[in-house]
Design an enzyme around this catalytic site. Structure first.
Site, PDB file in Angstrom:
ATOM      1  N   CYS A   1      43.961  28.654  42.794  1.00 19.54           N
ATOM      2  CA  CYS A   1      42.717  27.892  42.708  1.00 19.54           C
ATOM      3  C   CYS A   1      41.951  27.939  44.027  1.00 19.54           C
ATOM      4  O   CYS A   1      41.400  28.970  44.382  1.00 19.54           O
ATOM      5  CB  CYS A   1      43.015  26.457  42.269  1.00 19.54           C
ATOM      6  SG  CYS A   1      41.544  25.541  41.748  1.00 19.54           S
TER       7      CYS A   1
ATOM      8  N   HIS B   1      46.938  26.923  37.568  1.00 15.64           N
ATOM      9  CA  HIS B   1      47.931  26.316  38.462  1.00 15.64           C
ATOM     10  C   HIS B   1      49.354  26.432  37.918  1.00 15.64           C
ATOM     11  O   HIS B   1      49.817  25.521  37.238  1.00 15.64           O
ATOM     12  CB  HIS B   1      47.617  24.827  38.635  1.00 15.64           C
ATOM     13  CG  HIS B   1      46.380  24.566  39.440  1.00 15.64           C
ATOM     14  ND1 HIS B   1      46.417  24.218  40.762  1.00 15.64           N
ATOM     15  CD2 HIS B   1      45.076  24.623  39.102  1.00 15.64           C
ATOM     16  CE1 HIS B   1      45.177  24.055  41.213  1.00 15.64           C
ATOM     17  NE2 HIS B   1      44.345  24.292  40.224  1.00 15.64           N
TER      18      HIS B   1
ATOM     19  N   GLU C   1      52.014  25.901  39.454  1.00 15.35           N
ATOM     20  CA  GLU C   1      52.870  24.845  40.026  1.00 15.35           C
ATOM     21  C   GLU C   1      52.812  23.560  39.217  1.00 15.35           C
ATOM     22  O   GLU C   1      53.645  22.677  39.403  1.00 15.35           O
ATOM     23  CB  GLU C   1      52.482  24.586  41.504  1.00 15.35           C
ATOM     24  CG  GLU C   1      51.270  23.692  41.727  1.00 15.35           C
ATOM     25  CD  GLU C   1      49.931  24.414  41.535  1.00 15.35           C
ATOM     26  OE1 GLU C   1      49.920  25.502  40.933  1.00 15.35           O
ATOM     27  OE2 GLU C   1      48.894  23.866  41.961  1.00 15.35           O
TER      28      GLU C   1
END
Lengths: 221, 82
Positions: free
Chosen positions: A85, A194, A196
């Site tokens: 991002c 994302h 994560e």
């Protein structure tokens, strides 16, 4: 395996990124934007957020932070570097990756579980995936519209450097539905979604994102 | 002291969602006859000392390195009366 996660002023997802590294089996190492010290890490993640308040352009100020001058050089030498991002925006501003990320074409901040196709599994950050794998990963951005001129887009596609592409409706207007790209060497990857945030079943849309973090551990063995 | 203005604009082929938003708002306010809006940035640099060719070349360098992203933006540099 020591994986650095950089914290800039305005980073949001550095803690989640470090957690993802740990869940994948690596040792997360906190790096600070103002230091030249890379603490002997083997790879680095630039997390999401709004570094330096997105002033000027997303990633434009971060690119010149002390830690980045060292990182750009190490990445050119082959060290694995993943930008997520805002991290992707920083990599484009650093010219480690081609193109740029501009405001979403629909002008709204999007936050959704996004389906993606992994198109390049030869990078150090995607080797754990099967080619063409369809995964669901959180996407949350206001300026995630990937743009580049036509020759650059043709070259990226021709050289297989599109790492991931959006499936279904284009969520932010990215040209040719590009969600992530890599450099020629395959050690630098920029990704708008994302991974994560998709590493545990308890929260998020599953564990499809974990592969990015296990991939690099495999590549570094 | 001299003032140098750097105007940064999105390249014509690059989508400009902010300009589009402004363009969309104008008719709602009753302003007609605007066929397009592009939004850019203006930087005013106060230079110390005389403006020489070397100093202007340096401003171009600043514009290219930091003030604009050459992938998506064009810029112009001009000297104005401070």
């Amino acid at each position: 395996m020591r994986i650095g996660v950089v914290t800039f002023p305005g980073s949001l997802d550095d803690v989640d990124a470090a957690r993802a590294v740990r869940l994948a089996g690596g040792e997360p190492v906190a790096l600070w934007h103002g230091d030249h010290d890379l603490k002997d890490v083997d790879a680095v993640v630039l997390p999401g957020g709004f570094s330096y308040g997105d002033y000027l352009r997303c990633g434009a100020i971060s690119r010149f932070s002390p830690v980045m001058t060292d990182l750009v050089e190490r990445a050119r030498g082959g060290m694995p570097l993943l930008g997520i991002c805002n991290g992707f925006q920083i990599l484009c501003e650093s010219h480690l990756l081609p193109g740029a990320l501009i405001r979403n074409d629909h002008r709204k901040f999007g936050c959704l579980d996004q389906r993606l196709r992994i198109e390049n599994t030869a990078t150090v950050w995607t080797s754990a995936y099967d080619e063409g794998a369809q995964v669901t990963i959180v996407l949350k951005n206001g300026e995630g519209c990937f743009v580049a001129d036509e020759p650059t887009l043709d070259r990226l596609e021709g050289e297989g450097r599109v790492v991931a592409r959006y499936l279904g409706d284009n969520p932010n207007g990215s040209l040719r539905g590009i969600a992530g790209v890599t450099n020629e060497r395959g050690n630098v990857v920029g990704l708008m979604p994302h991974p994560e945030h998709a590493v545990e079943d308890l929260c998020g849309p599953g564990t499809d994102g974990l592969g990015f973090f296990t991939s690099v551990l495999g590549a570094l063995v | 002291m001299a003032r140098v203005v750097v105007d940064v604009m999105p390249k014509p082929e690059i989508l400009d969602p902010q300009g589009k938003a402004v363009h969309g708002a104008l008719p709602r306010l009753g302003f007609e006859g605007v066929s397009d809006v592009r939004q850019g940035k203006r930087f005013e640099l106060e230079l110390v000392g005389e403006v020489t060719d070397d100093r202007l070349a340096e401003v171009h360098q600043m514009a290219q390195t930091l003030l604009s992203n050459p992938v998506i933006e064009n810029f112009t540099v001009r000297v104005v009366d401070a």
